[in-house]
Structure formats: C-alpha cells, structure tokens
Design a protein around this motif. Structure first.
Motif, PDB file in Angstrom:
ATOM      1  N   GLN A   1       0.819  -1.215   0.000  1.00  0.00           N
ATOM      2  CA  GLN A   1       0.000   0.000   0.000  1.00  0.00           C
ATOM      3  C   GLN A   1       0.852   1.265   0.000  1.00  0.00           C
ATOM      4  N   VAL A   2       1.985   1.222   0.709  1.00  0.00           N
ATOM      5  CA  VAL A   2       2.873   2.390   0.688  1.00  0.00           C
ATOM      6  C   VAL A   2       3.311   2.668  -0.749  1.00  0.00           C
ATOM      7  N   MET A   3       3.646   1.591  -1.477  1.00  0.00           N
ATOM      8  CA  MET A   3       4.115   1.760  -2.854  1.00  0.00           C
ATOM      9  C   MET A   3       2.989   2.251  -3.771  1.00  0.00           C
ATOM     10  N   SER A   4       1.746   1.778  -3.521  1.00  0.00           N
ATOM     11  CA  SER A   4       0.669   2.059  -4.477  1.00  0.00           C
ATOM     12  C   SER A   4      -0.202   3.256  -4.107  1.00  0.00           C
ATOM     13  N   LEU A   5      -0.290   3.591  -2.800  1.00  0.00           N
ATOM     14  CA  LEU A   5      -1.235   4.628  -2.377  1.00  0.00           C
ATOM     15  C   LEU A   5      -0.584   5.907  -1.863  1.00  0.00           C
ATOM     16  N   ALA A   6       0.509   5.757  -1.128  1.00  0.00           N
ATOM     17  CA  ALA A   6       1.094   6.926  -0.463  1.00  0.00           C
ATOM     18  C   ALA A   6       1.713   7.882  -1.491  1.00  0.00           C
ATOM     19  N   SER A   7       1.738   9.146  -1.121  1.00  0.00           N
ATOM     20  CA  SER A   7       2.386  10.123  -1.997  1.00  0.00           C
ATOM     21  C   SER A   7       3.709  10.557  -1.360  1.00  0.00           C
TER      22      SER A   7
END
Length: 376
Positions: A98-104
């Motif tokens: 999720q860090v890779m796909s969602l976070a900015s």
C-alpha cells in the motif's frame, strides 16, 4: 514453527494440496480464500455473514489501520479481533504494497519508507521493525514480513535490487518479531518473473526460517500467462511442510490455476469490490447487473446458488436497487460473490481430496465458456 501454529497436508492431486492450518483461533481449511477487510471491515458485510459464506480467515491492512484509527487505538480497545467482532484468524499484510501504491511523496531507503498519508498528508516512517510493532498491536494471528513490491514492468536489475532489499528487511522483520507463541510470521518471496531471482529469494527466506511463505510480486500487471509461468516453478522452491500464500489473487480462473500449481492461500478485494460496482461472479462467468437485459428478469443470478441474493431476489430486483444506488445492492452482490468464491474453494478442496481435480477444473472452464443464461 511457532507454538500454537501448524500445517497439515491431508491429500495431494498433482501439485495441488488440501489440508488444514491450525491456529489458536481455529482451523483454516486449505486451499483457502481470504476476504479482505481493509479497514477492519469487509465492506457491505457483517462479520457473521462473512463467516456464513464459509470464510475461515480474514485479511486486514496494516497501512490503512496504522493511519486510521491507528494501531495504538485498536490495541487500547482490545485488539483487532475484538474491535471488528471477528473471533477467528486474521492475517495482516505488512503495509509495503500500500505504501508503494497509495502513499504520496514516498522516499525509499535501506531503513524503510518515509511517506505522506493519502488521507491527510501526515508524515510517517514504515520500517520492518515498525511494521512488526503495528501488527503486534493489532494482534493478528498471521503476520507478514515487511517487503518492497516493485511495480512491473521493471528491469531485471531493478527487480534484483528490490528483492535483495526485501530479503534484508525479511531478516529484520524476523528479528523484530521475536518469539510470539500463537502468532505466525510469513516471509515473502520476490524476484519478478525471473526464475534465478525467485530461487535466490526462496533460499534467503528458508535460511531465515518462517512459519509460512508467500509468493509476492505477482498480480501487479504482468498478466495471467506470466503469473502462471512463475507459479509453475516458484512454489516448488518453498518448503513442502509450510503454507504457501499467493498475495492479491484474484479472479476465479486465477485461483483455480494457482491451486493447480500448489498454492494454499489467496486473498483479493475483487469479490467485494465487484459487488459494489454491480458485478456478480457465477459458475457461468461474470454478470453486469446494470445491463438493461436484467430489468424484467424474474430469475436469480445463479439457479444453483444458495446465497441470500439468489434464494430471495430476482435479477430484476438486483438491477433496480443497483440503478437506484441502494445500499442493499452492494450487500447482496458482495454476499453472493463471497459465497461463490468460498463454494469454489470447497469444490477445489473436495476435488483434491477425491483425486479428481483435473475433472473439476475441466468442468469449471467448460461451464464458464457457456456464458450467462440466455435473456428472456
């Protein structure tokens, strides 16, 4: 293997296995499909309804829960099981994907990942140690080690560099996890679609030692053919006496193909997400309930299905409530989809136990090829 955690294979058929994962919160029949409860809920479902579909275990998301309502708050309120009213096993992912796909605004270093929340822009640092701490606060039964999942396509050099970082993080995750009786830690194999890298990753994980092993870095855009070609060999690199978990998969035909290749556990948001967008999965393939052909149809989605949507409601009604954006549309279609997925898993388990998997798979594909029933 962790105290209070075990895995027994009861039968095999080719590479496919059926058995049981023992946890302190109950048994998980394998092959198992885990519905995703991202924010401590399977969207549009009550926990007892999810259980009624046949689910033995749910998945929770470290990334989402650490941001809201926070792992510390959940711990103060008695842990994730009590918080969401689910007394059976829970697996939590590590937050890496999720860090890779969602976070900015994320910055990846050897230490971990610094990122800004997609909710409010607040700054956070996620490391192997912090991921283990969050999952301990949540109290999940199966904990995933912290890894990096590079988006495909990527160069072999990029995949190799990422995989080796994930293996260093796996060792740190193992060290930080420590000895927690009743809780299991799974390692995650990376390596993209390159056989040598997959084997190198598996060897690194086995030397660290985990209670179960996941095949990560698939179902991220490489296509089914490429995924199956990796699954033709990757599960064989992992210990036979531990569960093998394919992360983020998938469509019914992905699941069947993965089980044929020796996978024991899977998860995906697809059945619940599809239900909220008017898509129903059936033995005869996918149905879009929004289509006008259903508006006068008194028949159920699937005449052989025993879920509440099929027992009690017509296609015409489901079409109407979906078009009217009534909440019951999401509830009924999600229940149907999860029921279908769990029925598929039971069919696979029975077929493997009976030594008739090839026939089951042939029937599965033949039925889907027929397509939906003719319009009235």
């Amino acid at each position: 293997m962790a105290q209070g955690f075990g895995f027994t294979v009861h039968a095999t058929d080719g590479k496919a296995r059926t058995g049981v994962i023992q946890t302190t919160r109950g048994e998980i029949r394998t092959p198992a499909f885990m519905p995703v409860g991202t924010a401590a809920t399977v969207k549009a479902m009550m926990p007892d309804s999810v259980r009624a579909t046949g689910a033995d275990i749910l998945l929770g998301n470290t990334y989402h829960l650490m941001l809201r309502p926070t792992a510390e708050r959940i711990a103060r309120l008695g842990g994730l099981h009590k918080f969401m009213n689910w007394d059976r096993p829970i697996l939590t992912d590590s937050g890496g994907f999720q860090v890779m796909s969602l976070a900015s605004l994320r910055k990846l270093t050897e230490e971990g990942v610094r990122f800004s929340s997609h909710i409010d822009g607040s700054k956070h640092m996620l490391t192997p140690e912090r991921s283990m701490e969050i999952q301990k606060l949540l109290g999940s039964d199966i904990v995933m080690c912290f890894d990096e999942c590079p988006a495909l396509p990527a160069t072999e050099e990029e995949v190799a560099k990422s995989m080796r970082l994930s293996m260093r993080w796996a060792q740190r995750s193992r060290d930080a996890f420590g000895d927690r009786p009743g809780h299991a830690l799974f390692g995650i194999m990376q390596g993209g679609v390159t056989r040598d890298l997959r084997e190198e990753s598996a060897e690194a994980l086995k030397s660290i030692g985990f209670d179960g092993y996941a095949v990560g870095g698939l179902a991220v855009g490489e296509g089914q053919e490429a995924m199956f070609s990796v699954l033709d060999y990757a599960p064989g690199f992992l210990p036979e006496d531990r569960p093998r978990y394919l992360m983020g998969v998938g469509k019914p035909d992905d699941i069947v193909g993965a089980v044929e290749r020796g996978i024991d556990m899977m998860d995906c948001v697809l059945p619940s997400r599809s239900g909220r967008t008017g898509q129903a999965w059936t033995r005869r393939g996918q149905i879009n309930i929004k289509n006008a052909r259903h508006q006068d149809d008194p028949r159920p989605l699937d005449e052989d299905c025993t879920c509440p949507a099929c027992r009690n409601y017509s296609r015409a009604y489901l079409h109407h409530v979906n078009r009217a954006q009534e909440i019951i549309a999401s509830m009924l279609l999600t229940w149907h989809n999860l029921h279908y997925y769990q029925e598929l898993m039971q069919g696979l388990r029975d077929a493997i136990a009976g030594g008739r998997l090839a026939g089951f798979v042939a029937d599965f594909h033949a039925k889907r090829a027929e397509g939906d029933i003719d319009p009235l």
